[in-house]
Design an enzyme around this catalytic site. Structure first.
Site, short mmCIF file in Angstrom:
data_model
loop_
_atom_site.label_atom_id
_atom_site.label_comp_id
_atom_site.label_asym_id
_atom_site.label_seq_id
_atom_site.Cartn_x
_atom_site.Cartn_y
_atom_site.Cartn_z
N GLY A 116 19.26 29.84 -5.53
CA GLY A 116 18.06 29.08 -5.21
C GLY A 116 18.37 27.76 -4.53
O GLY A 116 19.44 27.58 -3.96
N HIS A 172 21.11 29.26 3.80
CA HIS A 172 20.68 30.48 3.11
C HIS A 172 19.75 31.31 4.01
O HIS A 172 19.87 32.54 4.09
CB HIS A 172 19.90 30.15 1.84
CG HIS A 172 20.69 29.50 0.76
ND1 HIS A 172 20.49 28.19 0.38
CD2 HIS A 172 21.69 29.97 -0.03
CE1 HIS A 172 21.32 27.89 -0.60
NE2 HIS A 172 22.06 28.95 -0.87
N LYS A 224 30.92 29.32 3.59
CA LYS A 224 31.18 27.99 3.03
C LYS A 224 31.93 28.13 1.71
O LYS A 224 32.82 27.35 1.40
CB LYS A 224 29.89 27.20 2.81
CG LYS A 224 30.17 25.74 2.37
CD LYS A 224 28.91 24.94 2.23
CE LYS A 224 28.20 25.24 0.94
NZ LYS A 224 28.97 24.73 -0.24
N MET A 271 25.96 22.83 5.33
CA MET A 271 24.73 22.80 4.56
C MET A 271 24.99 23.24 3.13
O MET A 271 25.71 24.20 2.87
CB MET A 271 23.67 23.69 5.20
CG MET A 271 23.16 23.14 6.50
SD MET A 271 21.71 24.02 7.10
CE MET A 271 21.33 23.02 8.54
N SER A 313 23.11 22.85 -1.12
CA SER A 313 22.06 22.34 -2.00
C SER A 313 22.41 20.97 -2.55
O SER A 313 21.53 20.18 -2.90
CB SER A 313 21.83 23.33 -3.15
OG SER A 313 21.55 24.62 -2.66
N ARG A 314 23.70 20.66 -2.62
CA ARG A 314 24.14 19.38 -3.17
C ARG A 314 23.92 18.21 -2.22
O ARG A 314 23.91 17.06 -2.65
CB ARG A 314 25.62 19.45 -3.54
CG ARG A 314 25.94 20.46 -4.64
CD ARG A 314 27.44 20.67 -4.77
NE ARG A 314 27.74 21.71 -5.74
CZ ARG A 314 28.22 21.47 -6.97
NH1 ARG A 314 28.45 20.24 -7.35
NH2 ARG A 314 28.48 22.46 -7.79
#
Length: 282
Positions: A31, A37, A151, A186, A188-189
């Site tokens: 997510g 993503h 990644k 890229m 989420s962090r």
């Protein structure tokens, strides 16, 4: 787009897809979806008749409980982003109890050393957790293809080894890293960085690019020393590791071989946020 929540629901749906003769693609995620993503999802849509995106924050791959607590859970936002891509996507978003029952523990795997270096050396049990949930998803859904981003290149190699050793009938597809305009991979962090630190984060890719240039004429040891010195001179960063390794075996380079492919891997903390990246060197 209403996500499926139970194993029985997703198993029944996936079975109906396969029995209809259609190809099935799976994009496993935790997510907090970003453009990286979504590019993977688009590729899966191009290459399969039906695509399932799983959204599951897997507790057994976090060796730091605080990191698990801080990981963003943004299911409604994720669903909105997926709807914008296609109304034909299907989402599997189970609860932890659905996937693990009462015992939230990972299986033990033998990844032939792929899990002992780099991320594995700093995140005890991480790849056992990854293997546990990926194997569970692959067995549950039985996709023709499953898609993972480069990644997490070490993770990709571990998953390939998992599929090879378990003989699961699925093709593992690695997808190129999607970067911001300044080169930052890229993640989420990235959203946890302050505006100033986000600007500083571009230093990671810039340094890897310079390492690639030097790799053409310098030894792997000299290139590693350059990266270590560059990070040591940057006060905002704390370098956790830099490694130059065989792209297939992930073994650190002792002596370059013109017939082999190599990658540089690093992890660093910036403002308390752990960032990783890697780059093909030849």
């Amino acid at each position: 787009m209403k996500p499926l929540k139970t194993k029985s629901e997703i198993r029944e749906f996936a079975l109906s897809v396969r029995e209809s003769g259609k190809t099935l693609g799976l994009v496993p995620t935790m997510g907090a979806l970003h453009r990286g993503h979504l590019e993977i999802v688009r590729r899966a849509l191009d290459e399969n008749d039906v695509v399932i995106v799983s959204i599951f924050v897997n507790p057994t791959q976090f060796n730091n409980p605080e990191d698990l607590d801080k990981y963003p859970r943004t299911l409604e936002s994720d669903l909105d982003k997926l709807r914008d891509i296609s109304g034909d996507l299907h989402v599997f978003a189970p609860a932890v109890s659905e996937m693990y029952g009462d015992s939230v523990v990972s299986r033990k795997y033998n990844f032939r050393g792929l899990d002992q270096v780099m991320e594995g050396a700093f995140r005890d049990g991480h790849f056992d957790g990854v293997g546990t949930i990926v194997e569970a998803l692959l067995r549950l859904i039985s996709p023709h293809r499953a898609y993972f981003g480069e990644k997490d290149y070490q993770q990709l190699q571990v998953i390939r080894k998992l599929v090879e050793s378990t003989r699961l009938p699925v093709e593992i597809i690695g997808c190129p890293i999607i970067r911001e305009a300044d080169g930052l991979a890229m993640s989420s962090r990235n959203g946890r960085l302050t505006k100033r630190l986000r600007e500083e984060a571009a230093f990671i890719h810039k340094t890897l690019q310079e390492a690639k240039k030097r790799f053409g004429t310098k030894s792997a040891l000299k290139v590693k020393q350059y990266v270590e010195e560059a990070f040591a001179a940057h006060p905002d960063f704390e370098l956790e590791y830099i490694e130059i390794a065989d792209a297939r075996s992930l073994k650190p380079v002792q002596r370059k071989n013109r017939n082999k492919k190599y990658r540089a891997f690093l992890a660093a903390y910036l403002g308390g946020v752990r960032l990783i990246d890697n780059l093909a060197l030849n």
